[in-house]
Design a protein around this motif. Structure first.
Motif, mmCIF file in Angstrom:
data_model
loop_
_atom_site.group_PDB
_atom_site.id
_atom_site.type_symbol
_atom_site.label_atom_id
_atom_site.label_comp_id
_atom_site.label_asym_id
_atom_site.label_seq_id
_atom_site.Cartn_x
_atom_site.Cartn_y
_atom_site.Cartn_z
ATOM 1 N N TYR A 77 36.353 107.757 26.295
ATOM 2 C CA TYR A 77 37.620 108.274 25.781
ATOM 3 C C TYR A 77 37.964 107.539 24.494
ATOM 4 O O TYR A 77 37.737 106.344 24.374
ATOM 5 C CB TYR A 77 38.731 108.085 26.819
ATOM 6 C CG TYR A 77 38.456 108.863 28.065
ATOM 7 C CD1 TYR A 77 38.809 110.202 28.154
ATOM 8 C CD2 TYR A 77 37.824 108.278 29.151
ATOM 9 C CE1 TYR A 77 38.547 110.942 29.285
ATOM 10 C CE2 TYR A 77 37.553 109.009 30.295
ATOM 11 C CZ TYR A 77 37.913 110.331 30.359
ATOM 12 O OH TYR A 77 37.642 111.063 31.480
ATOM 13 N N ILE A 78 38.519 108.268 23.562
ATOM 14 C CA ILE A 78 38.849 107.703 22.256
ATOM 15 C C ILE A 78 40.352 107.424 22.191
ATOM 16 O O ILE A 78 41.164 108.245 22.604
ATOM 17 C CB ILE A 78 38.433 108.662 21.127
ATOM 18 C CG1 ILE A 78 36.908 108.812 21.118
ATOM 19 C CG2 ILE A 78 38.932 108.175 19.778
ATOM 20 C CD1 ILE A 78 36.383 109.798 20.097
ATOM 21 N N THR A 79 40.669 106.235 21.674
ATOM 22 C CA THR A 79 42.072 105.876 21.428
ATOM 23 C C THR A 79 42.227 105.548 19.952
ATOM 24 O O THR A 79 41.266 105.215 19.270
ATOM 25 C CB THR A 79 42.506 104.654 22.261
ATOM 26 O OG1 THR A 79 41.704 103.533 21.885
ATOM 27 C CG2 THR A 79 42.382 104.924 23.743
ATOM 28 N N LYS A 80 43.459 105.653 19.479
ATOM 29 C CA LYS A 80 43.763 105.303 18.095
ATOM 30 C C LYS A 80 44.704 104.108 18.119
ATOM 31 O O LYS A 80 45.767 104.154 18.746
ATOM 32 C CB LYS A 80 44.409 106.493 17.379
ATOM 33 C CG LYS A 80 44.557 106.287 15.902
ATOM 34 C CD LYS A 80 45.032 107.575 15.252
ATOM 35 C CE LYS A 80 45.139 107.401 13.758
ATOM 36 N NZ LYS A 80 45.587 108.620 13.098
ATOM 37 N N HIS A 89 36.057 104.106 24.619
ATOM 38 C CA HIS A 89 36.124 103.218 25.768
ATOM 39 C C HIS A 89 35.430 103.823 26.978
ATOM 40 O O HIS A 89 35.315 105.041 27.091
ATOM 41 C CB HIS A 89 37.593 102.983 26.164
ATOM 42 C CG HIS A 89 38.474 102.589 25.031
ATOM 43 N ND1 HIS A 89 38.711 101.287 24.711
ATOM 44 C CD2 HIS A 89 39.181 103.335 24.143
ATOM 45 C CE1 HIS A 89 39.536 101.240 23.675
ATOM 46 N NE2 HIS A 89 39.829 102.472 23.306
ATOM 47 N N LYS A 90 35.061 102.959 27.914
ATOM 48 C CA LYS A 90 34.629 103.416 29.227
ATOM 49 C C LYS A 90 35.849 103.992 29.940
ATOM 50 O O LYS A 90 36.990 103.640 29.625
ATOM 51 C CB LYS A 90 34.074 102.252 30.051
ATOM 52 C CG LYS A 90 32.782 101.680 29.525
ATOM 53 C CD LYS A 90 32.347 100.530 30.421
ATOM 54 C CE LYS A 90 31.097 99.869 29.892
ATOM 55 N NZ LYS A 90 30.693 98.720 30.711
ATOM 56 N N ALA A 91 35.629 104.829 30.914
ATOM 57 C CA ALA A 91 36.734 105.447 31.651
ATOM 58 C C ALA A 91 37.586 104.416 32.378
ATOM 59 O O ALA A 91 38.772 104.642 32.606
ATOM 60 C CB ALA A 91 36.185 106.468 32.645
ATOM 61 N N LYS A 106 27.823 108.513 23.310
ATOM 62 C CA LYS A 106 28.338 107.636 22.256
ATOM 63 C C LYS A 106 28.200 108.274 20.873
ATOM 64 O O LYS A 106 29.009 108.019 19.991
ATOM 65 C CB LYS A 106 27.616 106.288 22.303
ATOM 66 C CG LYS A 106 27.887 105.525 23.572
ATOM 67 C CD LYS A 106 27.073 104.246 23.628
ATOM 68 C CE LYS A 106 27.288 103.531 24.943
ATOM 69 N NZ LYS A 106 26.526 102.284 25.017
ATOM 70 N N LYS A 107 27.195 109.094 20.704
ATOM 71 C CA LYS A 107 26.985 109.752 19.417
ATOM 72 C C LYS A 107 28.172 110.646 19.058
ATOM 73 O O LYS A 107 28.649 110.622 17.923
ATOM 74 C CB LYS A 107 25.699 110.573 19.456
ATOM 75 C CG LYS A 107 25.394 111.279 18.161
ATOM 76 C CD LYS A 107 24.119 112.088 18.270
ATOM 77 C CE LYS A 107 23.879 112.863 16.990
ATOM 78 N NZ LYS A 107 22.694 113.707 17.074
ATOM 79 N N CYS A 117 34.722 99.884 21.850
ATOM 80 C CA CYS A 117 35.800 98.974 22.200
ATOM 81 C C CYS A 117 35.245 97.561 22.388
ATOM 82 O O CYS A 117 34.265 97.366 23.103
ATOM 83 C CB CYS A 117 36.458 99.438 23.508
ATOM 84 S SG CYS A 117 37.647 98.286 24.196
ATOM 85 N N PRO A 118 35.858 96.553 21.771
ATOM 86 C CA PRO A 118 35.359 95.193 21.914
ATOM 87 C C PRO A 118 35.656 94.602 23.297
ATOM 88 O O PRO A 118 35.023 93.617 23.689
ATOM 89 C CB PRO A 118 36.087 94.403 20.812
ATOM 90 C CG PRO A 118 37.264 95.240 20.450
ATOM 91 C CD PRO A 118 36.945 96.651 20.795
ATOM 92 N N GLU A 119 36.545 95.209 24.063
ATOM 93 C CA GLU A 119 36.892 94.680 25.385
ATOM 94 C C GLU A 119 35.992 95.231 26.495
ATOM 95 O O GLU A 119 35.440 94.463 27.274
ATOM 96 C CB GLU A 119 38.355 94.971 25.712
ATOM 97 C CG GLU A 119 39.302 94.138 24.875
ATOM 98 C CD GLU A 119 40.746 94.374 25.249
ATOM 99 O OE1 GLU A 119 41.017 94.717 26.408
ATOM 100 O OE2 GLU A 119 41.597 94.213 24.362
#
Length: 122
Positions: A77-80, A89-91, A106-107, A117-119
């Motif tokens: 999922y993409i966040t801004k 991010h992973k779910a 991921k592509k 996501c770095p986390e």
């Protein structure tokens, strides 16, 4: 079915020989109905031009379509962020608040301009 060893069909020649003509046309189907067959696994069958009735010129036309959605287990999922940067991010990541628009690889996330996501390190 008449065909050459190479698989070239002779249906049109046979129809011409017997004086059969028919104008093939795709049926009109609403966009939402097409989405199930185009975006996912789909099957579309057209049966057109079968003559019926004695010397009436009437033909039977029928179509059928079906679609199936495949649910994939791995999705992102993409966040801004506030700074305008986008991350995928992973779910299970705590930063994911909206799960309405999943991405299955991921592509596709990268094509949307998102970074990992770095986390949760997807």
């Amino acid at each position: 079915m008449y065909s050459t060893p190479a698989g070239t069909l002779y249906h049109n020649r046979i129809a011409e020989h017997y004086g059969i003509t028919y104008q093939f046309a795709l049926p009109y189907i609403e966009k939402e109905e097409w989405y199930r067959t185009i975006d996912d696994i789909g099957l579309f069958v057209v049966f057109q031009g079968y003559p019926y009735g004695l010397n009436t010129g009437d033909v039977f036309n029928q179509y059928s379509y079906a679609g199936a959605r495949i649910r994939k287990t791995r999705c992102y999922y993409i966040t801004k962020e506030a700074d305008g940067k986008r991350y995928y991010h992973k779910a299970t990541c705590s930063k994911v608040t909206n799960k309405d628009y999943p991405y299955y690889n991921k592509k596709d996330c990268a094509l949307e301009g998102a970074y990992p996501c770095p986390e949760c390190n997807p």
